[in-house]
Design a protein around this motif. Structure first.
Motif, mmCIF file in Angstrom:
data_model
loop_
_atom_site.group_PDB
_atom_site.id
_atom_site.type_symbol
_atom_site.label_atom_id
_atom_site.label_comp_id
_atom_site.label_asym_id
_atom_site.label_seq_id
_atom_site.Cartn_x
_atom_site.Cartn_y
_atom_site.Cartn_z
ATOM 1 N N SER A 124 -41.066 -55.943 6.835
ATOM 2 C CA SER A 124 -40.915 -57.107 7.601
ATOM 3 C C SER A 124 -41.592 -58.390 7.209
ATOM 4 O O SER A 124 -41.112 -59.568 7.110
ATOM 5 N N SER A 125 -42.878 -57.952 6.833
ATOM 6 C CA SER A 125 -43.660 -59.043 6.248
ATOM 7 C C SER A 125 -43.321 -59.650 4.928
ATOM 8 O O SER A 125 -43.256 -60.910 4.923
ATOM 9 N N PHE A 126 -42.781 -58.959 3.891
ATOM 10 C CA PHE A 126 -42.221 -59.217 2.881
ATOM 11 C C PHE A 126 -41.171 -60.319 2.921
ATOM 12 O O PHE A 126 -40.866 -61.358 2.416
ATOM 13 N N CYS A 127 -39.912 -59.686 3.768
ATOM 14 C CA CYS A 127 -38.843 -60.415 4.065
ATOM 15 C C CYS A 127 -39.012 -61.746 4.852
ATOM 16 O O CYS A 127 -38.682 -62.800 4.366
ATOM 17 N N PHE A 128 -39.801 -61.547 5.804
ATOM 18 C CA PHE A 128 -39.911 -62.926 6.636
ATOM 19 C C PHE A 128 -40.960 -63.907 5.864
ATOM 20 O O PHE A 128 -40.728 -65.264 5.996
ATOM 21 N N PHE A 129 -41.642 -63.384 5.113
ATOM 22 C CA PHE A 129 -42.693 -64.497 4.369
ATOM 23 C C PHE A 129 -41.668 -65.039 3.307
ATOM 24 O O PHE A 129 -41.568 -66.394 3.150
ATOM 25 N N ALA A 130 -40.912 -64.175 2.634
ATOM 26 C CA ALA A 130 -39.920 -64.860 1.724
ATOM 27 C C ALA A 130 -39.066 -65.836 2.235
ATOM 28 O O ALA A 130 -38.650 -66.875 1.820
ATOM 29 N N SER A 131 -38.381 -65.512 3.458
ATOM 30 C CA SER A 131 -37.431 -66.127 4.274
ATOM 31 C C SER A 131 -38.117 -67.571 4.720
ATOM 32 O O SER A 131 -37.542 -68.723 4.664
#
Length: 363
Positions: free
Chosen positions: A281-288
């Motif tokens: 979640s942290s990876f995807c939402f940081f990237a988004s």
């Protein structure tokens, strides 16, 4: 005593109350369709309470009830969401709606109705809390990741742009910031949640007292120390140790009698979420979040125009994420959104000023 003749203003207000009560009852019934057991029964009881309020306004209106009017926009939206989703977001919205009931100040509403609305807020809060607990671990990582990506990469882009470097350098700096930040956030969340889970697991008692108890030295009974360390009083610890060693069984005080040591998983595990869930979640939402500030540069825009558009896009997104957090926490979505916006834009402005200073010094 002559029958009271309501004024046009009162009729209008009562008819609006009537429409809203019907809408709220429908919301609870729609939510109940997606629940089972105790939650279903609770929601149906709330719907029945709203039905009692509806009858109160019907009695006051009498022949003035007329054709049904539209419920408030808030209740219309709530009804739409309840029919389509039935999620914790709807419960959070319902909690906020119950907290804003006007009955406490309206002389035409009974004291019981005002009390009902106050209690309904707490009931819905309890139901929403169950969903919030299920969301808490990954949701915390997602919100933190998205906002960190938005703010940090906008600050990076603003700072680089302020130094006077080319738009291509700004773009590549933003892409590097996105990748580095997303990987760092994902790894950090994984290690954080995994470490916390290991600490919680290490605190769970084992079943050693079941097997080791009968073989311990009666004169030097270290089993008492086990129960003292777990927080028992000395009397309870000595009583429990004696039973474990098979010395006696006593029913003189049920609170001290032998109970199976079956330890349920701590609630903290549910609240934390899984390490992989938090990391992804942290990876995807940081990237988004981090990709939004560089979108204008990706599509070929340059200079102040690209930076201004990036600020607008990030500002809208910050308002949105802040509003979502506000909804879930039962607070004002607007206030939470403005707070997120102020923090994000403040960080970006500070970095932009530093970039201007750095560009002036180097130049």
């Amino acid at each position: 005593m002559p029958e009271r003749i309501p004024t046009p203003t009162e009729i209008k207000r009562w008819r609006q109350y009537l429409a809203d009560e019907r809408a709220e009852a429908a919301v609870y019934r729609d939510l109940a369709k997606r629940r089972e057991g105790e939650e279903h029964a609770i929601l149906m009881a709330l719907a029945a309470a709203e039905g009692r309020h509806e009858r109160h306004w019907l009695e006051l209106l009498g022949e003035h009830a007329g054709q049904p009017v539209r419920p408030s926009m808030r209740n219309q939206l709530l009804g739409l969401l309840a029919r389509r989703f039935g999620s914790v977001f709807v419960l959070a919205l319902a909690q906020r709606a119950e907290s804003r009931s006007p009955y406490a100040e309206d002389v035409d509403a009974t004291d019981a109705m005002a009390a009902d609305e106050s209690i309904h807020e707490e009931v819905v809060r309890g139901l929403a809390t169950r969903g919030r607990n299920r969301l808490a671990g990954s949701f915390r990582a997602a919100v933190f990741g998205a906002n960190d990506g938005l703010v940090s990469n906008l600050s990076l882009v603003a700072g680089m742009a302020a130094t006077g470097v080319s738009s291509q350098v700004v773009l590549f700096s933003g892409i590097a910031g996105l990748l580095a930040g997303a990987l760092s956030m994902g790894a950090g969340e994984f290690v954080s949640v995994r470490s916390q889970r290991e600490l919680l697991d290490a605190s769970q008692p084992t079943q050693v007292t079941l097997t080791a108890g009968p073989s311990l030295d009666v004169e030097n009974n270290e089993l008492v120390l086990v129960y003292l360390a777990r927080g028992m009083s000395r009397e309870a610890a000595e009583h429990r140790a004696a039973e474990r060693m098979g010395q006696f069984t006593c029913d003189c005080d049920p609170s001290l009698s032998l109970k199976p040591e079956n330890f349920e998983e701590a609630d903290e595990h549910e609240t934390l979420g899984t390490a992989w869930g938090a990391a992804s979640s942290s990876f995807c939402f940081f990237a988004s979040g981090a990709i939004i500030p560089i979108l204008p540069f990706l599509f070929g825009m340059t200079g102040i125009g690209a930076l201004a558009l990036a600020c607008v896009l990030v500002g809208v997104t910050l308002m949105g994420t802040g509003a979502v957090v506000g909804l879930l926490s039962g607070a004002s979505p607007l206030w939470r959104g403005l707070r997120q916006l102020a923090i994000g834009m403040g960080a970006a402005a500070a970095t932009y000023l530093l970039g201007l200073l750095f560009g002036t010094v180097v130049g």
